[in-house]
Design an enzyme around this catalytic site. Sequence first.
Site, PDB file in Angstrom:
ATOM      1  CE1 TYR A 284     -30.683 -26.237  44.257  1.00 28.99           C
ATOM      2  CE2 TYR A 284     -28.989 -27.628  45.346  1.00 28.99           C
ATOM      3  CZ  TYR A 284     -29.671 -27.393  44.243  1.00 28.99           C
ATOM      4  OH  TYR A 284     -29.658 -28.212  43.037  1.00 28.99           O
TER       5      TYR A 284
ATOM      6  CB  SER B 297     -30.080 -31.297  44.478  1.00 23.94           C
ATOM      7  OG  SER B 297     -28.513 -31.344  44.679  1.00 23.94           O
TER       8      SER B 297
ATOM      9  CG  ASN C  41     -34.488 -28.508  34.575  1.00 26.82           C
ATOM     10  OD1 ASN C  41     -33.655 -29.374  35.210  1.00 26.82           O
ATOM     11  ND2 ASN C  41     -34.184 -27.563  34.064  1.00 26.82           N
TER      12      ASN C  41
ATOM     13  CE  LYS D  97     -33.253 -28.540  43.205  1.00 27.86           C
ATOM     14  NZ  LYS D  97     -34.205 -28.135  41.921  1.00 27.86           N
TER      15      LYS D  97
ATOM     16  CB  ILE E 275     -30.234 -30.274  33.578  1.00 25.70           C
ATOM     17  CG1 ILE E 275     -28.651 -30.764  34.353  1.00 25.70           C
ATOM     18  CG2 ILE E 275     -31.084 -31.443  33.608  1.00 25.70           C
ATOM     19  CD1 ILE E 275     -28.935 -30.851  35.697  1.00 25.70           C
TER      20      ILE E 275
ATOM     21  CG  ASP F 164     -39.940 -15.120  38.199  1.00 24.01           C
ATOM     22  OD1 ASP F 164     -40.183 -16.301  38.581  1.00 24.01           O
ATOM     23  OD2 ASP F 164     -39.441 -14.164  38.661  1.00 24.01           O
TER      24      ASP F 164
ATOM     25  CB  ILE G 236     -25.106 -31.902  36.110  1.00 20.85           C
ATOM     26  CG1 ILE G 236     -25.659 -32.931  36.728  1.00 20.85           C
ATOM     27  CG2 ILE G 236     -24.996 -32.213  34.656  1.00 20.85           C
ATOM     28  CD1 ILE G 236     -25.600 -34.547  36.587  1.00 20.85           C
ATOM     29  CG  LEU G 237     -18.722 -31.836  34.558  1.00 24.49           C
ATOM     30  CD1 LEU G 237     -17.634 -32.747  33.774  1.00 24.49           C
ATOM     31  CD2 LEU G 237     -18.198 -30.670  35.245  1.00 24.49           C
ATOM     32  CB  THR G 238     -24.481 -27.179  33.653  1.00 19.30           C
ATOM     33  OG1 THR G 238     -23.917 -26.543  34.856  1.00 19.30           O
ATOM     34  CG2 THR G 238     -25.604 -28.102  34.009  1.00 19.30           C
TER      35      THR G 238
HETATM   36  N1  LIG Z   1     -26.249 -28.707  37.615  1.00 20.21           N
HETATM   37  C1  LIG Z   1     -26.058 -29.486  38.737  1.00 20.21           C
HETATM   38  O1  LIG Z   1     -25.078 -30.048  39.097  1.00 20.21           O
HETATM   39  C2  LIG Z   1     -27.391 -30.055  39.513  1.00 20.21           C
HETATM   40  C3  LIG Z   1     -27.154 -30.883  40.550  1.00 20.21           C
HETATM   41  C4  LIG Z   1     -28.484 -31.395  41.045  1.00 20.21           C
HETATM   42  C5  LIG Z   1     -29.487 -30.658  40.917  1.00 20.21           C
HETATM   43  N2  LIG Z   1     -29.656 -29.794  39.895  1.00 20.21           N
HETATM   44  C6  LIG Z   1     -30.933 -29.186  39.606  1.00 20.21           C
HETATM   45  O2  LIG Z   1     -31.051 -29.191  38.072  1.00 20.21           O
HETATM   46  C7  LIG Z   1     -31.809 -28.126  37.684  1.00 20.21           C
HETATM   47  C8  LIG Z   1     -31.098 -27.502  36.606  1.00 20.21           C
HETATM   48  O3  LIG Z   1     -30.189 -27.257  36.934  1.00 20.21           O
HETATM   49  P1  LIG Z   1     -29.058 -26.481  36.144  1.00 20.21           P
HETATM   50  O4  LIG Z   1     -27.632 -26.824  36.413  1.00 20.21           O
HETATM   51  O5  LIG Z   1     -29.167 -27.124  34.647  1.00 20.21           O
HETATM   52  O6  LIG Z   1     -29.071 -25.245  36.048  1.00 20.21           O
HETATM   53  P2  LIG Z   1     -28.892 -23.750  35.334  1.00 20.21           P
HETATM   54  O7  LIG Z   1     -27.902 -23.992  34.199  1.00 20.21           O
HETATM   55  O8  LIG Z   1     -28.567 -22.753  36.341  1.00 20.21           O
HETATM   56  O9  LIG Z   1     -30.202 -23.123  34.554  1.00 20.21           O
HETATM   57  C9  LIG Z   1     -31.209 -23.099  35.443  1.00 20.21           C
HETATM   58  C10 LIG Z   1     -32.344 -23.002  34.764  1.00 20.21           C
HETATM   59  O10 LIG Z   1     -33.593 -22.680  35.415  1.00 20.21           O
HETATM   60  C11 LIG Z   1     -34.511 -21.517  35.081  1.00 20.21           C
HETATM   61  N3  LIG Z   1     -34.807 -20.971  36.199  1.00 20.21           N
HETATM   62  C12 LIG Z   1     -34.241 -20.708  37.270  1.00 20.21           C
HETATM   63  N4  LIG Z   1     -35.111 -20.036  38.295  1.00 20.21           N
HETATM   64  C13 LIG Z   1     -36.379 -19.784  37.500  1.00 20.21           C
HETATM   65  C14 LIG Z   1     -37.410 -18.806  37.793  1.00 20.21           C
HETATM   66  N5  LIG Z   1     -37.587 -18.339  38.898  1.00 20.21           N
HETATM   67  N6  LIG Z   1     -38.382 -18.844  36.840  1.00 20.21           N
HETATM   68  C15 LIG Z   1     -37.980 -19.276  35.247  1.00 20.21           C
HETATM   69  N7  LIG Z   1     -36.829 -20.088  35.179  1.00 20.21           N
HETATM   70  C16 LIG Z   1     -36.091 -20.073  36.138  1.00 20.21           C
HETATM   71  C17 LIG Z   1     -33.179 -20.688  34.532  1.00 20.21           C
HETATM   72  O11 LIG Z   1     -33.891 -19.647  33.485  1.00 20.21           O
HETATM   73  P3  LIG Z   1     -32.891 -18.448  32.782  1.00 20.21           P
HETATM   74  O12 LIG Z   1     -31.339 -18.855  33.289  1.00 20.21           O
HETATM   75  O13 LIG Z   1     -33.200 -18.417  31.646  1.00 20.21           O
HETATM   76  O14 LIG Z   1     -33.341 -17.354  33.783  1.00 20.21           O
HETATM   77  C18 LIG Z   1     -32.472 -21.791  33.822  1.00 20.21           C
HETATM   78  O15 LIG Z   1     -33.001 -22.067  32.369  1.00 20.21           O
HETATM   79  C19 LIG Z   1     -32.108 -27.376  38.708  1.00 20.21           C
HETATM   80  O16 LIG Z   1     -33.319 -27.510  39.748  1.00 20.21           O
HETATM   81  C20 LIG Z   1     -31.071 -27.675  39.570  1.00 20.21           C
HETATM   82  O17 LIG Z   1     -31.225 -27.212  41.263  1.00 20.21           O
HETATM   83  C21 LIG Z   1     -28.517 -29.478  39.072  1.00 20.21           C
END
Ligand SMILES: NC(=O)c1ccc[n+]([C@@H]2O[C@H](COP(=O)([O-])OP(=O)(O)OC[C@H]3O[C@@H](n4cnc5c(N)ncnc54)[C@H](OP(=O)(O)O)[C@@H]3O)[C@@H](O)[C@H]2O)c1
Length: 252
Positions: free
Chosen positions: A158, A144, A90, A162, A18, A63, A191-193
Amino acid sequence: MNALQNRVALVTGSSRGIGAAIAELFAAEGARVVVHGRDVDALESVRAKIAATGAEVLAVPADLTSFEQIEALRGRVEAQFGPVDVLIANAGGNPVRPGPVEEISEDGWRAAVDANLTSTFLTVKSFLPGMKERGHGSIVTLSSAAARRPTPHTPAAYAAAKAGVELLTKELALQAGPHGVRVNCIAPETILTERNQRQIPEEIQRTMVEAHPVRRLGTPEDVARAALFLAADSAAWISGVVLDVAGGSVLA
Ligand SMILES: NC(=O)c1ccc[n+]([C@@H]2O[C@H](COP(=O)([O-])OP(=O)(O)OC[C@H]3O[C@@H](n4cnc5c(N)ncnc54)[C@H](OP(=O)(O)O)[C@@H]3O)[C@@H](O)[C@H]2O)c1
Protein backbone atom coordinates in the site's frame (compact mmCIF):
# COMPACT_ATOMS: atom_id res chain seq x y z
CA MET A 1 -18.99 33.82 -2.27
CA ASN A 2 -18.73 30.02 -2.24
CA ALA A 3 -15.28 28.66 -3.09
CA LEU A 4 -16.52 26.25 -5.79
CA GLN A 5 -19.55 28.12 -7.17
CA ASN A 6 -20.64 26.67 -10.53
CA ARG A 7 -17.76 24.21 -10.71
CA VAL A 8 -18.38 20.60 -11.61
CA ALA A 9 -16.51 18.40 -9.11
CA LEU A 10 -16.06 14.64 -9.32
CA VAL A 11 -15.04 12.97 -6.08
CA THR A 12 -14.10 9.35 -6.71
CA GLY A 13 -14.69 6.94 -3.85
CA SER A 14 -17.33 9.15 -2.24
CA SER A 15 -19.82 6.42 -1.37
CA ARG A 16 -18.39 6.57 2.17
CA GLY A 17 -15.49 7.78 4.33
CA ILE A 18 -13.22 10.66 3.35
CA GLY A 19 -14.70 10.97 -0.15
CA ALA A 20 -18.24 11.40 1.20
CA ALA A 21 -17.04 14.20 3.51
CA ILE A 22 -15.28 15.92 0.58
CA ALA A 23 -18.40 15.65 -1.61
CA GLU A 24 -20.60 17.11 1.15
CA LEU A 25 -18.25 20.05 1.76
CA PHE A 26 -17.84 20.76 -1.97
CA ALA A 27 -21.63 20.76 -2.44
CA ALA A 28 -21.96 23.20 0.48
CA GLU A 29 -19.37 25.39 -1.29
CA GLY A 30 -21.48 25.66 -4.43
CA ALA A 31 -20.11 22.83 -6.60
CA ARG A 32 -22.28 20.55 -8.70
CA VAL A 33 -20.94 17.34 -7.26
CA VAL A 34 -20.61 13.90 -8.81
CA VAL A 35 -20.43 11.17 -6.19
CA HIS A 36 -18.94 7.85 -7.13
CA GLY A 37 -18.23 4.34 -5.81
CA ARG A 38 -19.10 0.71 -6.50
CA ASP A 39 -21.64 0.05 -3.75
CA VAL A 40 -24.81 1.50 -5.25
CA ASP A 41 -26.75 1.53 -1.96
CA ALA A 42 -24.02 3.43 -0.11
CA LEU A 43 -23.69 5.76 -3.10
CA GLU A 44 -27.43 6.47 -3.13
CA SER A 45 -27.44 7.33 0.57
CA VAL A 46 -24.63 9.92 0.10
CA ARG A 47 -26.40 11.30 -2.98
CA ALA A 48 -29.71 11.64 -1.11
CA LYS A 49 -28.03 13.36 1.86
CA ILE A 50 -26.43 15.96 -0.42
CA ALA A 51 -29.57 16.40 -2.54
CA ALA A 52 -31.54 17.10 0.67
CA THR A 53 -29.42 20.25 1.18
CA GLY A 54 -30.68 21.58 -2.16
CA ALA A 55 -27.34 21.08 -3.94
CA GLU A 56 -27.08 19.58 -7.42
CA VAL A 57 -25.64 16.08 -7.17
CA LEU A 58 -25.26 13.12 -9.49
CA ALA A 59 -24.31 9.56 -8.48
CA VAL A 60 -22.41 7.36 -10.95
CA PRO A 61 -21.00 3.90 -10.08
CA ALA A 62 -17.84 2.55 -11.74
CA ASP A 63 -14.92 0.26 -10.99
CA LEU A 64 -11.86 2.46 -11.42
CA THR A 65 -9.57 -0.43 -12.27
CA SER A 66 -11.40 -0.56 -15.64
CA PHE A 67 -10.62 2.25 -18.11
CA GLU A 68 -13.77 1.34 -20.04
CA GLN A 69 -15.92 1.96 -16.96
CA ILE A 70 -14.13 5.25 -16.24
CA GLU A 71 -14.77 6.45 -19.80
CA ALA A 72 -18.45 5.53 -19.39
CA LEU A 73 -18.50 7.46 -16.09
CA ARG A 74 -17.00 10.51 -17.81
CA GLY A 75 -19.57 10.23 -20.61
CA ARG A 76 -22.46 10.29 -18.11
CA VAL A 77 -21.01 13.21 -16.16
CA GLU A 78 -20.37 15.29 -19.27
CA ALA A 79 -23.85 14.55 -20.66
CA GLN A 80 -25.62 15.54 -17.45
CA PHE A 81 -23.36 18.15 -15.78
CA GLY A 82 -20.84 19.15 -18.45
CA PRO A 83 -17.05 18.84 -18.21
CA VAL A 84 -15.34 18.27 -14.87
CA ASP A 85 -13.46 21.29 -13.43
CA VAL A 86 -12.31 19.63 -10.22
CA LEU A 87 -11.26 16.00 -9.94
CA ILE A 88 -10.60 14.51 -6.52
CA ALA A 89 -8.99 11.12 -7.21
CA ASN A 90 -9.75 9.83 -3.73
CA ALA A 91 -10.79 6.20 -4.30
CA GLY A 92 -8.41 3.65 -2.89
CA GLY A 93 -7.73 1.56 0.14
CA ASN A 94 -5.43 -0.93 1.72
CA PRO A 95 -6.04 -4.59 0.84
CA VAL A 96 -2.88 -5.97 2.55
CA ARG A 97 -1.75 -6.59 6.16
CA PRO A 98 1.47 -5.08 7.51
CA GLY A 99 4.33 -7.59 7.66
CA PRO A 100 7.57 -8.69 5.99
CA VAL A 101 7.73 -7.66 2.34
CA GLU A 102 8.69 -11.17 1.19
CA GLU A 103 5.48 -12.52 2.71
CA ILE A 104 3.20 -10.28 0.62
CA SER A 105 1.32 -12.46 -1.86
CA GLU A 106 1.55 -11.62 -5.54
CA ASP A 107 -2.23 -11.09 -5.58
CA GLY A 108 -2.04 -8.80 -2.54
CA TRP A 109 0.70 -6.71 -4.16
CA ARG A 110 -1.22 -6.36 -7.42
CA ALA A 111 -4.45 -5.54 -5.56
CA ALA A 112 -2.74 -2.71 -3.64
CA VAL A 113 -1.21 -1.23 -6.78
CA ASP A 114 -4.44 -1.60 -8.79
CA ALA A 115 -6.69 -0.08 -6.11
CA ASN A 116 -4.48 2.95 -5.53
CA LEU A 117 -1.92 3.70 -8.25
CA THR A 118 -3.51 2.18 -11.35
CA SER A 119 -6.99 3.51 -10.51
CA THR A 120 -5.56 7.01 -10.04
CA PHE A 121 -3.60 6.77 -13.30
CA LEU A 122 -6.63 5.56 -15.28
CA THR A 123 -8.90 8.25 -13.81
CA VAL A 124 -6.44 11.00 -14.67
CA LYS A 125 -5.87 9.49 -18.13
CA SER A 126 -9.58 9.88 -18.83
CA PHE A 127 -10.21 13.36 -17.37
CA LEU A 128 -6.95 15.26 -17.95
CA PRO A 129 -7.07 15.63 -21.76
CA GLY A 130 -10.33 17.62 -21.58
CA MET A 131 -8.98 19.84 -18.80
CA LYS A 132 -5.84 20.60 -20.85
CA GLU A 133 -7.94 21.35 -23.92
CA ARG A 134 -10.19 23.74 -21.96
CA GLY A 135 -7.14 25.34 -20.32
CA HIS A 136 -8.23 24.91 -16.73
CA GLY A 137 -8.74 22.31 -14.06
CA SER A 138 -7.69 21.20 -10.62
CA ILE A 139 -6.83 17.66 -9.58
CA VAL A 140 -6.18 16.37 -6.07
CA THR A 141 -4.86 12.84 -5.52
CA LEU A 142 -4.80 10.85 -2.28
CA SER A 143 -1.64 9.37 -0.81
CA SER A 144 -1.17 8.31 2.81
CA ALA A 145 1.16 8.91 5.74
CA ALA A 146 2.13 5.29 5.08
CA ALA A 147 4.01 6.54 2.00
CA ARG A 148 5.75 9.37 3.88
CA ARG A 149 7.89 7.23 6.18
CA PRO A 150 8.11 3.50 6.93
CA THR A 151 6.91 2.35 10.35
CA PRO A 152 6.65 -1.19 11.81
CA HIS A 153 2.91 -1.02 11.08
CA THR A 154 3.14 0.14 7.46
CA PRO A 155 1.68 -2.22 4.84
CA ALA A 156 4.53 -2.01 2.31
CA ALA A 157 2.49 -2.74 -0.85
CA TYR A 158 0.00 0.00 0.00
CA ALA A 159 2.81 2.41 0.96
CA ALA A 160 4.66 1.77 -2.31
CA ALA A 161 1.47 2.27 -4.34
CA LYS A 162 0.77 5.57 -2.56
CA ALA A 163 4.39 6.71 -3.04
CA GLY A 164 3.74 6.08 -6.74
CA VAL A 165 0.67 8.30 -6.54
CA GLU A 166 2.83 11.09 -5.07
CA LEU A 167 5.39 10.87 -7.88
CA LEU A 168 2.65 10.66 -10.50
CA THR A 169 1.16 13.84 -8.99
CA LYS A 170 4.45 15.70 -9.41
CA GLU A 171 4.88 14.47 -13.01
CA LEU A 172 1.35 15.61 -13.75
CA ALA A 173 1.92 19.01 -12.15
CA LEU A 174 4.93 19.51 -14.43
CA GLN A 175 3.13 18.38 -17.58
CA ALA A 176 -0.29 19.94 -17.01
CA GLY A 177 0.71 23.27 -15.40
CA PRO A 178 1.40 25.01 -18.74
CA HIS A 179 -2.15 24.03 -19.77
CA GLY A 180 -3.77 25.71 -16.76
CA VAL A 181 -4.23 22.53 -14.73
CA ARG A 182 -2.96 22.24 -11.14
CA VAL A 183 -2.31 18.84 -9.55
CA ASN A 184 -1.74 18.33 -5.83
CA CYS A 185 -1.81 15.45 -3.36
CA ILE A 186 -3.03 14.94 0.21
CA ALA A 187 -1.34 12.41 2.52
CA PRO A 188 -3.53 11.74 5.57
CA GLU A 189 -2.55 9.85 8.73
CA THR A 190 -5.19 7.59 10.27
CA ILE A 191 -8.60 9.16 9.78
CA LEU A 192 -11.59 8.18 11.89
CA THR A 193 -13.83 7.06 9.05
CA GLU A 194 -16.74 4.73 9.80
CA ARG A 195 -14.49 1.84 8.72
CA ASN A 196 -11.57 2.78 11.01
CA GLN A 197 -13.89 3.49 13.95
CA ARG A 198 -15.23 -0.03 13.49
CA GLN A 199 -11.88 -1.74 12.87
CA ILE A 200 -9.49 -0.01 15.31
CA PRO A 201 -10.23 -0.88 18.94
CA GLU A 202 -10.71 2.19 21.18
CA GLU A 203 -7.70 1.28 23.31
CA ILE A 204 -5.46 1.24 20.21
CA GLN A 205 -6.98 4.53 19.04
CA ARG A 206 -5.97 6.09 22.40
CA THR A 207 -2.38 4.81 21.97
CA MET A 208 -2.25 6.12 18.41
CA VAL A 209 -3.19 9.61 19.58
CA GLU A 210 0.16 9.79 21.42
CA ALA A 211 2.01 9.61 18.07
CA HIS A 212 0.37 12.87 16.98
CA PRO A 213 1.76 16.20 18.24
CA VAL A 214 -1.78 17.53 17.71
CA ARG A 215 -3.28 15.15 20.25
CA ARG A 216 -6.13 13.52 18.36
CA LEU A 217 -6.73 11.37 15.29
CA GLY A 218 -7.98 12.97 12.08
CA THR A 219 -11.55 13.24 10.85
CA PRO A 220 -12.88 12.99 7.29
CA GLU A 221 -13.72 16.72 7.61
CA ASP A 222 -10.04 17.53 8.30
CA VAL A 223 -9.18 16.00 4.91
CA ALA A 224 -12.19 17.60 3.21
CA ARG A 225 -11.08 21.10 4.27
CA ALA A 226 -7.57 20.45 2.89
CA ALA A 227 -9.07 19.17 -0.38
CA LEU A 228 -11.23 22.29 -0.66
CA PHE A 229 -8.21 24.54 -0.14
CA LEU A 230 -6.17 22.75 -2.83
CA ALA A 231 -9.05 22.40 -5.30
CA ALA A 232 -10.25 26.00 -5.15
CA ASP A 233 -8.66 29.26 -6.29
CA SER A 234 -7.31 29.71 -2.74
CA ALA A 235 -4.44 27.52 -4.00
CA ALA A 236 -4.18 29.16 -7.44
CA TRP A 237 -0.36 29.20 -7.35
CA ILE A 238 0.13 25.83 -5.67
CA SER A 239 0.85 22.76 -7.78
CA GLY A 240 2.84 19.57 -7.28
CA VAL A 241 2.74 19.58 -3.48
CA VAL A 242 2.04 16.71 -1.09
CA LEU A 243 0.12 18.10 1.87
CA ASP A 244 0.43 16.06 5.07
CA VAL A 245 -2.91 16.10 6.87
CA ALA A 246 -1.50 14.23 9.81
CA GLY A 247 -1.75 16.14 13.09
CA GLY A 248 1.97 16.88 12.95
CA SER A 249 2.89 13.19 12.93
CA VAL A 250 4.80 13.42 9.64
CA LEU A 251 7.72 15.80 10.06
CA ALA A 252 10.01 15.91 7.04
N1 LIG B 1 -8.94 6.49 6.31
C1 LIG B 1 -7.65 6.65 6.50
O1 LIG B 1 -7.16 6.55 7.64
C2 LIG B 1 -6.74 6.99 5.34
C3 LIG B 1 -5.42 7.36 5.64
C4 LIG B 1 -4.57 7.66 4.58
C5 LIG B 1 -5.03 7.61 3.28
N2 LIG B 1 -6.31 7.25 3.03
C6 LIG B 1 -6.75 7.23 1.62
O2 LIG B 1 -7.87 8.08 1.48
C7 LIG B 1 -8.76 7.56 0.48
C8 LIG B 1 -10.14 7.36 1.08
O3 LIG B 1 -10.02 6.48 2.18
P1 LIG B 1 -11.24 6.08 3.13
O4 LIG B 1 -10.66 5.69 4.42
O5 LIG B 1 -12.31 7.11 3.07
O6 LIG B 1 -11.71 4.74 2.40
P2 LIG B 1 -13.07 3.90 2.51
O7 LIG B 1 -13.93 4.38 3.61
O8 LIG B 1 -12.66 2.47 2.50
O9 LIG B 1 -13.76 4.25 1.10
C9 LIG B 1 -13.07 3.96 -0.08
C10 LIG B 1 -13.85 4.51 -1.26
O10 LIG B 1 -13.14 4.21 -2.46
C11 LIG B 1 -13.99 3.45 -3.32
N3 LIG B 1 -13.16 2.52 -4.10
C12 LIG B 1 -12.14 1.77 -3.67
N4 LIG B 1 -11.64 1.04 -4.69
C13 LIG B 1 -12.39 1.35 -5.79
C14 LIG B 1 -12.40 0.91 -7.14
N5 LIG B 1 -11.53 0.00 -7.62
N6 LIG B 1 -13.32 1.44 -7.97
C15 LIG B 1 -14.21 2.32 -7.53
N7 LIG B 1 -14.27 2.77 -6.28
C16 LIG B 1 -13.37 2.29 -5.41
C17 LIG B 1 -14.98 2.76 -2.40
O11 LIG B 1 -16.14 2.43 -3.13
P3 LIG B 1 -17.21 1.31 -2.63
O12 LIG B 1 -17.00 1.14 -1.15
O13 LIG B 1 -18.54 1.92 -2.99
O14 LIG B 1 -16.89 0.09 -3.38
C18 LIG B 1 -15.22 3.87 -1.38
O15 LIG B 1 -16.11 4.83 -1.88
C19 LIG B 1 -8.11 6.27 -0.02
O16 LIG B 1 -7.34 6.55 -1.18
C20 LIG B 1 -7.21 5.86 1.13
O17 LIG B 1 -6.15 5.04 0.72
C21 LIG B 1 -7.18 6.93 4.03
